[in-house]
Scaffold this motif. Structure first.
Motif, PDB file in Angstrom:
ATOM      1  N   VAL A 164      -1.395  16.301  -3.460  1.00  0.00           N
ATOM      2  CA  VAL A 164      -1.017  15.301  -4.461  1.00  0.00           C
ATOM      3  C   VAL A 164      -1.113  13.913  -3.829  1.00  0.00           C
ATOM      4  O   VAL A 164      -0.596  13.678  -2.737  1.00  0.00           O
ATOM      5  CB  VAL A 164       0.413  15.546  -4.990  1.00  0.00           C
ATOM      6  N   PHE A 165      -1.788  13.003  -4.538  1.00  0.00           N
ATOM      7  CA  PHE A 165      -1.988  11.635  -4.062  1.00  0.00           C
ATOM      8  C   PHE A 165      -1.406  10.670  -5.088  1.00  0.00           C
ATOM      9  O   PHE A 165      -1.783  10.719  -6.272  1.00  0.00           O
ATOM     10  CB  PHE A 165      -3.481  11.330  -3.885  1.00  0.00           C
ATOM     11  N   PHE A 166      -0.498   9.808  -4.652  1.00  0.00           N
ATOM     12  CA  PHE A 166       0.079   8.796  -5.541  1.00  0.00           C
ATOM     13  C   PHE A 166      -0.661   7.479  -5.284  1.00  0.00           C
ATOM     14  O   PHE A 166      -0.121   6.542  -4.699  1.00  0.00           O
ATOM     15  CB  PHE A 166       1.578   8.671  -5.289  1.00  0.00           C
ATOM     16  N   ASP A 167      -1.910   7.444  -5.734  1.00  0.00           N
ATOM     17  CA  ASP A 167      -2.798   6.346  -5.341  1.00  0.00           C
ATOM     18  C   ASP A 167      -3.519   5.690  -6.517  1.00  0.00           C
ATOM     19  O   ASP A 167      -4.507   4.992  -6.317  1.00  0.00           O
ATOM     20  CB  ASP A 167      -3.840   6.862  -4.341  1.00  0.00           C
ATOM     21  N   ARG A 168      -3.043   5.902  -7.716  1.00  0.00           N
ATOM     22  CA  ARG A 168      -3.740   5.372  -8.876  1.00  0.00           C
ATOM     23  C   ARG A 168      -2.847   4.421  -9.670  1.00  0.00           C
ATOM     24  O   ARG A 168      -1.615   4.537  -9.666  1.00  0.00           O
ATOM     25  CB  ARG A 168      -4.191   6.519  -9.801  1.00  0.00           C
ATOM     26  N   GLU A 169      -3.475   3.499 -10.349  1.00  0.00           N
ATOM     27  CA  GLU A 169      -2.768   2.660 -11.314  1.00  0.00           C
ATOM     28  C   GLU A 169      -2.618   3.429 -12.623  1.00  0.00           C
ATOM     29  O   GLU A 169      -3.276   4.440 -12.844  1.00  0.00           O
ATOM     30  CB  GLU A 169      -3.535   1.360 -11.546  1.00  0.00           C
ATOM     31  N   GLY A 170      -1.750   2.923 -13.493  1.00  0.00           N
ATOM     32  CA  GLY A 170      -1.629   3.501 -14.821  1.00  0.00           C
ATOM     33  C   GLY A 170      -0.678   4.675 -14.883  1.00  0.00           C
ATOM     34  O   GLY A 170       0.093   4.947 -13.962  1.00  0.00           O
ATOM     35  N   ASP A 171      -0.746   5.395 -16.016  1.00  0.00           N
ATOM     36  CA  ASP A 171       0.215   6.459 -16.292  1.00  0.00           C
ATOM     37  C   ASP A 171      -0.452   7.810 -16.527  1.00  0.00           C
ATOM     38  O   ASP A 171       0.109   8.696 -17.155  1.00  0.00           O
ATOM     39  CB  ASP A 171       1.071   6.093 -17.511  1.00  0.00           C
ATOM     40  N   SER A 172      -1.658   7.983 -16.010  1.00  0.00           N
ATOM     41  CA  SER A 172      -2.387   9.232 -16.200  1.00  0.00           C
ATOM     42  C   SER A 172      -2.381  10.076 -14.930  1.00  0.00           C
ATOM     43  O   SER A 172      -1.943   9.636 -13.861  1.00  0.00           O
ATOM     44  CB  SER A 172      -3.830   8.937 -16.626  1.00  0.00           C
ATOM     45  N   ILE A 173      -2.868  11.304 -15.056  1.00  0.00           N
ATOM     46  CA  ILE A 173      -2.988  12.234 -13.933  1.00  0.00           C
ATOM     47  C   ILE A 173      -4.405  12.792 -13.935  1.00  0.00           C
ATOM     48  O   ILE A 173      -4.933  13.153 -14.993  1.00  0.00           O
ATOM     49  CB  ILE A 173      -1.977  13.389 -14.046  1.00  0.00           C
ATOM     50  N   GLU A 174      -5.016  12.850 -12.771  1.00  0.00           N
ATOM     51  CA  GLU A 174      -6.350  13.438 -12.641  1.00  0.00           C
ATOM     52  C   GLU A 174      -6.265  14.640 -11.714  1.00  0.00           C
ATOM     53  O   GLU A 174      -5.766  14.539 -10.592  1.00  0.00           O
ATOM     54  CB  GLU A 174      -7.343  12.416 -12.103  1.00  0.00           C
ATOM     55  N   ILE A 175      -6.749  15.778 -12.179  1.00  0.00           N
ATOM     56  CA  ILE A 175      -6.705  17.022 -11.413  1.00  0.00           C
ATOM     57  C   ILE A 175      -8.127  17.490 -11.154  1.00  0.00           C
ATOM     58  O   ILE A 175      -8.888  17.735 -12.091  1.00  0.00           O
ATOM     59  CB  ILE A 175      -5.928  18.118 -12.172  1.00  0.00           C
ATOM     60  N   LEU A 176      -8.493  17.594  -9.892  1.00  0.00           N
ATOM     61  CA  LEU A 176      -9.779  18.175  -9.531  1.00  0.00           C
ATOM     62  C   LEU A 176      -9.527  19.586  -9.018  1.00  0.00           C
ATOM     63  O   LEU A 176      -8.795  19.779  -8.045  1.00  0.00           O
ATOM     64  CB  LEU A 176     -10.488  17.343  -8.459  1.00  0.00           C
ATOM     65  N   ALA A 177     -10.116  20.564  -9.689  1.00  0.00           N
ATOM     66  CA  ALA A 177     -10.002  21.959  -9.283  1.00  0.00           C
ATOM     67  C   ALA A 177     -11.272  22.367  -8.555  1.00  0.00           C
ATOM     68  O   ALA A 177     -12.378  22.094  -9.022  1.00  0.00           O
ATOM     69  CB  ALA A 177      -9.782  22.854 -10.495  1.00  0.00           C
ATOM     70  N   ALA A 178     -11.113  23.009  -7.399  1.00  0.00           N
ATOM     71  CA  ALA A 178     -12.267  23.412  -6.592  1.00  0.00           C
ATOM     72  C   ALA A 178     -12.082  24.847  -6.122  1.00  0.00           C
ATOM     73  O   ALA A 178     -11.369  25.087  -5.141  1.00  0.00           O
ATOM     74  CB  ALA A 178     -12.442  22.478  -5.400  1.00  0.00           C
ATOM     75  N   PRO A 179     -12.697  25.815  -6.801  1.00  0.00           N
ATOM     76  CA  PRO A 179     -12.704  27.176  -6.272  1.00  0.00           C
ATOM     77  C   PRO A 179     -13.744  27.264  -5.157  1.00  0.00           C
ATOM     78  O   PRO A 179     -14.925  27.456  -5.412  1.00  0.00           O
ATOM     79  CB  PRO A 179     -13.077  28.029  -7.492  1.00  0.00           C
TER      80      PRO A 179
END
Length: 300
Positions: A132-147
């Motif tokens: 988890v990285f708390f490195d973005r502006e704004g109020d959204s969440i980005e999830i990158l999934a990598a199998p």
């Protein structure tokens, strides 16, 4: 407020799409490699990989059968609000991974390292892996999934604590030797994306290598011109090894060599290598504050 249910569903869909859709930058790179290769076996390997991706996208199987290690990289906006707090990410990842495994989008490959007991759902100590990285502006969440496929992790992971006196020549020699060892028999399913970490502590160095392999679009280079120069020199050298797709004769042992660096001790020169296989599985879920979710295979 972004709910737990929305996050879990987004994680599930991201890892499902990661297992069944080839990212656009990976497809472009493989098509470019196909246009370059002349050896019939090299060409056949690439053609089959692209055909498998086409079939998977139509609902006929997976991009590759070995879905390996379930991994999630989560970027959180500084104003994001999450039901239950950020500690629920691991719980959401476990639920999403178990569902994807039950529905056959992930193979149940995670086992206890000593007893080799398989729980059947890819859930256990340390798995699924999340960062988890708390490195973005704004109020959204980005999830990158990598199998991440097992072959690339098992046969494409190297680490060495070098001496500062080894310098750039020593770094180059080590990395090219790693690429040769990983690719010559097709062990990491080349053409691979090679991530390299230079500097930091031992664990930071390996983390830099893994993220360089997984989280950068093919064709993008490091912002530091000296690092970008070294990336190009290593890439050009790897194309002279005589190794092609799946270890056949050719020039595309790698799709990219991505370096990242960290400051380190004056007496240290740690170098790590981590490979990603040719299908480059990863997909992104972008969750807005209102709970709506967009999915994309394009890295920014």
């Amino acid at each position: 407020m972004i709910t737990k249910a929305v996050i879990t569903d987004a994680m599930y869909n991201a890892i499902r799409l990661g297992a069944t859709k080839m990212p656009p930058d990976i497809r472009r790179a493989l098509e470019n490699a196909l246009a370059e290769e002349t050896d019939p076996m090299a060409r056949k390997h690439l053609e089959i990989s692209l055909q498998n991706a086409d079939m998977a996208e139509k609902g006929h199987g997976l991009v590759c059968a070995d879905t390996g290690f379930p991994m999630y990289f989560i970027h959180v906006g500084k104003d994001a609000a999450v039901e239950g707090g950020f500690s629920i990410f691991q719980e959401c990842a476990e639920a999403a991974t178990a569902r994807a495994t039950a529905e056959c989008f992930l193979r149940p490959t995670m086992v206890h390292p000593l007893t080799r007991k398989n729980p059947g759902d890819n859930i256990g100590a340390g798995m699924p892996k999340i960062e988890v990285f708390f490195d973005r502006e704004g109020d959204s969440i980005e999830i990158l999934a990598a199998p991440k496929g097992g072959g690339s992790e098992i046969f494409g992971t190297f680490y060495r604590m070098m001496f500062p006196a080894d310098g750039e020549a020593g770094i180059k020699k080590f990395i090219i030797e790693c690429i040769k060892d990983a690719c010559y028999a097709g062990k990491v399913c080349p053409p691979a994306i090679i991530g390299v970490g230079i500097g930091g502590t031992a664990d930071l160095c390996m983390s830099l290598a893994k993220k360089a392999a997984l989280l950068r679009p093919v064709g993008d280079h490091h912002s530091d011109p000296e690092v970008a120069r070294l990336e190009k020199e290593l890439y050009d050298a790897a194309r002279q090894l005589g190794i092609g797709p799946m270890g056949s004769r050719g020039i595309n042992a790698v799709l990219a060599i991505n370096l990242d660096i960290g400051y380190t001790h004056t007496a240290a020169l740690p170098v790590a290598v981590n490979a990603q296989c040719l299908v480059g599985r990863r997909w992104i879920a972008k969750i807005s504050a209102d709970g709506s979710v967009d999915y994309t295979g394009e890295l920014k």
